[in-house]
Design a protein around this motif. Sequence first.
Motif, PDB file in Angstrom:
ATOM      1  N   GLU A   1       3.682  63.780  51.418  1.00 41.15           N
ATOM      2  CA  GLU A   1       2.630  64.174  50.486  1.00 41.15           C
ATOM      3  C   GLU A   1       2.188  62.954  49.692  1.00 41.15           C
ATOM      4  O   GLU A   1       3.030  62.160  49.247  1.00 41.15           O
ATOM      5  CB  GLU A   1       3.124  65.261  49.532  1.00 41.15           C
ATOM      6  N   VAL A   2       0.869  62.801  49.522  1.00 33.41           N
ATOM      7  CA  VAL A   2       0.300  61.668  48.787  1.00 33.41           C
ATOM      8  C   VAL A   2      -0.740  62.175  47.803  1.00 33.41           C
ATOM      9  O   VAL A   2      -1.214  63.314  47.889  1.00 33.41           O
ATOM     10  CB  VAL A   2      -0.366  60.646  49.741  1.00 33.41           C
ATOM     11  N   VAL A   3      -1.111  61.323  46.870  1.00 36.43           N
ATOM     12  CA  VAL A   3      -2.241  61.587  45.984  1.00 36.43           C
ATOM     13  C   VAL A   3      -3.143  60.356  46.001  1.00 36.43           C
ATOM     14  O   VAL A   3      -2.660  59.213  45.936  1.00 36.43           O
ATOM     15  CB  VAL A   3      -1.783  61.933  44.553  1.00 36.43           C
TER      16      VAL A   3
ATOM     17  N   GLY B   1      -9.696  54.244  45.503  1.00 38.08           N
ATOM     18  CA  GLY B   1      -8.995  54.145  46.787  1.00 38.08           C
ATOM     19  C   GLY B   1      -7.500  53.939  46.637  1.00 38.08           C
ATOM     20  O   GLY B   1      -6.770  53.885  47.633  1.00 38.08           O
ATOM     21  N   GLU B   2      -7.021  53.827  45.398  1.00 29.99           N
ATOM     22  CA  GLU B   2      -5.583  53.674  45.182  1.00 29.99           C
ATOM     23  C   GLU B   2      -4.871  54.996  45.441  1.00 29.99           C
ATOM     24  O   GLU B   2      -5.465  56.076  45.301  1.00 29.99           O
ATOM     25  CB  GLU B   2      -5.313  53.191  43.766  1.00 29.99           C
ATOM     26  N   TYR B   3      -3.596  54.893  45.786  1.00 29.31           N
ATOM     27  CA  TYR B   3      -2.858  56.107  46.129  1.00 29.31           C
ATOM     28  C   TYR B   3      -1.378  55.907  45.866  1.00 29.31           C
ATOM     29  O   TYR B   3      -0.891  54.784  45.683  1.00 29.31           O
ATOM     30  CB  TYR B   3      -3.076  56.474  47.604  1.00 29.31           C
ATOM     31  N   ARG B   4      -0.650  57.011  45.861  1.00 26.26           N
ATOM     32  CA  ARG B   4       0.802  56.989  45.746  1.00 26.26           C
ATOM     33  C   ARG B   4       1.397  57.990  46.714  1.00 26.26           C
ATOM     34  O   ARG B   4       0.842  59.074  46.922  1.00 26.26           O
ATOM     35  CB  ARG B   4       1.251  57.336  44.313  1.00 26.26           C
ATOM     36  N   ALA B   5       2.524  57.611  47.321  1.00 23.61           N
ATOM     37  CA  ALA B   5       3.309  58.554  48.104  1.00 23.61           C
ATOM     38  C   ALA B   5       4.201  59.319  47.131  1.00 23.61           C
ATOM     39  O   ALA B   5       4.906  58.716  46.319  1.00 23.61           O
ATOM     40  CB  ALA B   5       4.154  57.817  49.142  1.00 23.61           C
TER      41      ALA B   5
ATOM     42  N   LEU C   1      -2.812  60.577  53.977  1.00 19.82           N
ATOM     43  CA  LEU C   1      -3.957  59.932  53.330  1.00 19.82           C
ATOM     44  C   LEU C   1      -5.268  60.426  53.939  1.00 19.82           C
ATOM     45  O   LEU C   1      -6.237  60.711  53.220  1.00 19.82           O
ATOM     46  CB  LEU C   1      -3.849  58.408  53.479  1.00 19.82           C
ATOM     47  N   ARG C   2      -5.292  60.554  55.248  1.00 21.37           N
ATOM     48  CA  ARG C   2      -6.487  61.099  55.904  1.00 21.37           C
ATOM     49  C   ARG C   2      -6.746  62.525  55.431  1.00 21.37           C
ATOM     50  O   ARG C   2      -7.890  62.941  55.229  1.00 21.37           O
ATOM     51  CB  ARG C   2      -6.303  61.109  57.421  1.00 21.37           C
TER      52      ARG C   2
ATOM     53  N   PRO D   1      -6.085  50.226  49.826  1.00 23.56           N
ATOM     54  CA  PRO D   1      -7.033  50.923  48.946  1.00 23.56           C
ATOM     55  C   PRO D   1      -8.496  50.690  49.322  1.00 23.56           C
ATOM     56  O   PRO D   1      -9.313  51.607  49.216  1.00 23.56           O
ATOM     57  CB  PRO D   1      -6.706  50.342  47.567  1.00 23.56           C
ATOM     58  N   GLU D   2      -8.825  49.479  49.774  1.00 25.22           N
ATOM     59  CA  GLU D   2     -10.204  49.214  50.205  1.00 25.22           C
ATOM     60  C   GLU D   2     -10.590  50.085  51.390  1.00 25.22           C
ATOM     61  O   GLU D   2     -11.695  50.649  51.434  1.00 25.22           O
ATOM     62  CB  GLU D   2     -10.367  47.732  50.572  1.00 25.22           C
TER      63      GLU D   2
END
Length: 783
Positions: free
Chosen positions: A627-629, A635-639, A741-742, A763-764
């Motif tokens: 699971e991610v946000v 475009g930044e994210y965290r698992a 992420l997708r 992120p890009e």
Amino acid sequence: MRKLPLNTPTPARSARGVAGSASYHDSAWKHVSGQARYIDDLPRPEGLLYAAVGHSAQAHARILSMDLSAVAAYPGVVAVVTAADVPGHLDIGPVFPGDPLLAGEHVEYVGQPLFAVAATSHDTARKAARLAKVEYQPLEAVITVEQALARQRFVRPSQRQQRGDPDRALAEAPHRLRGEQRVGGQEHFYLESQACLVEPTEDGGMFVHTSSQHPSEVQKLVAEVLGLPIHEVQAEVRRMGGGFGGKETQAAPVACIAALLAHVTGRPVSYRLARADDMIQTGKRHDFYNTYDIGFDDDGRIHGADIMVAGRCGYSPDLSDAIVDRAMFHADNAYFLDNARVVGHRCKTHTVSNTAFRGFGGPQGMMVIEQAIEDIARHLGKDPLDVRLLNCYRPGRDTTHYGQVIEQHVLPTLMASLAESAEYRRRRREIADFNRTSPVLKRGLALTPVKFGISFTAKHLNQAGALVHIYTDGSIHVNHGGTEMGQGLYIKVAQVVATAFQVDLDRIKVSATRTDKVPNTSPTAASSGSDLNGMAALDACEKIRERLIAFAADHGSVPEDQVQFHDNQVRIGDRRMPWPEFIQAAYLNRVSLSSSGFYATPKIHYDATTGTGRPFLYYANGAACSEVVVDTLTGEYRALRTDILQDVGRSLNPAIDIGQIEGGFVQGMGWLTTEELVYHEDGRLLTTGPATYKIPAVSDCPPDLRVQLLADSPNHEATVFHSKAVGEPPLMLGISVWSALRDAVSSLTGYRFSPPLDPPATPETVLNAVAASQQWLARQEGA
């Protein structure tokens, strides 16, 4: 003679640390205390020199002139060598020719060694090497896979695997999708860079301390470069500070250059690559360009597939033939492709020759079908997990596109079990609700499987030797052809030996891998270290056991079936003898307490001309739910969380196996998210250190990481105590993070659009996927 069954559960025992117990890594305390010796920690022999190379500044050029006078004149320089100084073979290609030790008239990548320097210090050698004056005539350079495909430039012939009639199946399928994918490469970034220490011997040979996964290859190539018989060269590996495939073939050139300088000077030579030089000069995971054409029905069941995988091999073959083969073998991952064609291209480019990396092409092959599965799901408005489960291998749908039958059906149950324990369905509903009310932050969830074939695809490499000695105090010495790079191979083999004799693990000592103890060894790679070397060590133990049982039965006047090894004792009828006392008695009665062992993997075969066979003894299976946000503005994210369920058969060491699973997953996640190799259009690598190349940090790991081993799933094949390989398969569990992420980005369109997200998903790249999704949505609303 009565034997311990090699592939059945061992009897109840109380000896400490035998196979199946969670024993500590044998060097763990040395690692954390700094007492573990690596190549650069070895005592410096008298007269030691230090090596460096001058390398090409051009990707493809003819060398017009090379003035090394300033290099040779630099204070502290003792010797400078070029290709003309090699007394034996110049080409050191590990399988196929194409890898000159030092460049001759042409160069074919930025970083290719031109000459080598031996000097009185490491810094002196590096500074002197920069003083060369080289004049080039630039030639056309092919840098990308697409350029190589357009020009039909390949290091090895393309191959094809086909099952059924894919063209007809595609034409008749109710739905059809086409897609493409660019999968990035990966730097090994082992903590210990390429290093060796070479000492001339009194007979004109060489002793090589090498940080290599393949000491026999180092031995062979050093001998060939110097024009020596192989027996004049010994190679030793105690441990590596990481390998991941990067030290399977790439350690040999380093050792050969040091050996050449030692030969010329008559002095020992140390050669250690600085991090930037290591990244420029050595190969990496192949980046791939993949395409698919896939037909399916209303339920999402695949009817036909036409898949292409094309790897950027670099300037020479290295191991690329087998790596692209494995990408082709794994283009199905966990899914039955009844009518399928898989074509693999080995693209020649003027970049460093790419090489083995954990997974050996398998991860790149899996990526194309995982993208296709998700695209099918979005096209039909279905949950990707349902499409995955529908197409998963199962009885009756169990023959791969290359003709191997899946004999142990683990995946459907494993995936269903993980979906339940990870609460996939509940969390899927909650995430959908969250995304409907959260305009900026979007969460994603994905559960992806792994089916990974275990064996070297080059059949002759599936062999191993071992040497076991029992000393008169009952202590046991083991040597085998496998190398220790932190993965715990030594402790696992020691546990196998402890189990064979039912003695405490601390009685076993595994010594440094040496080519003069166990010869002609295969590389420690292909997740086969425990399978091959464990079985070879067990074979040696069985030979000694036969002698000991015969001796005990004869001297105790009992049948052989009344001789038992148990809890550091030998039971001879009603009598019990402590293990050391029994061994002393055997020695005094002239029983041989030493034996070699050998193992060759059975059943495997493959015909490249027909693209069919059984290249793998068995498959290792696993699944991960991540699971991610995602912040859709940046475009930044965290698992956030990952649940893993891995099938390791009957584990030899659960603690080591879980550590391998955790490490493999994080490394795979890094490959698909943060680790980006950037090349300039002229062929220069721009990411040459930790400032520009980002491996995962602790903060990048899911704070909630849950790893479980699948219970009650012994290997059906005759592996050591029915265990399964664990080195490479967990890396591909990282695909779940990319898929999540997708999934998060797809939520912007109500899960109707599959966003383009070529890995690494930096992120890009994620922000570009967000923009593509928003553009798609605008077009749909405008229509």
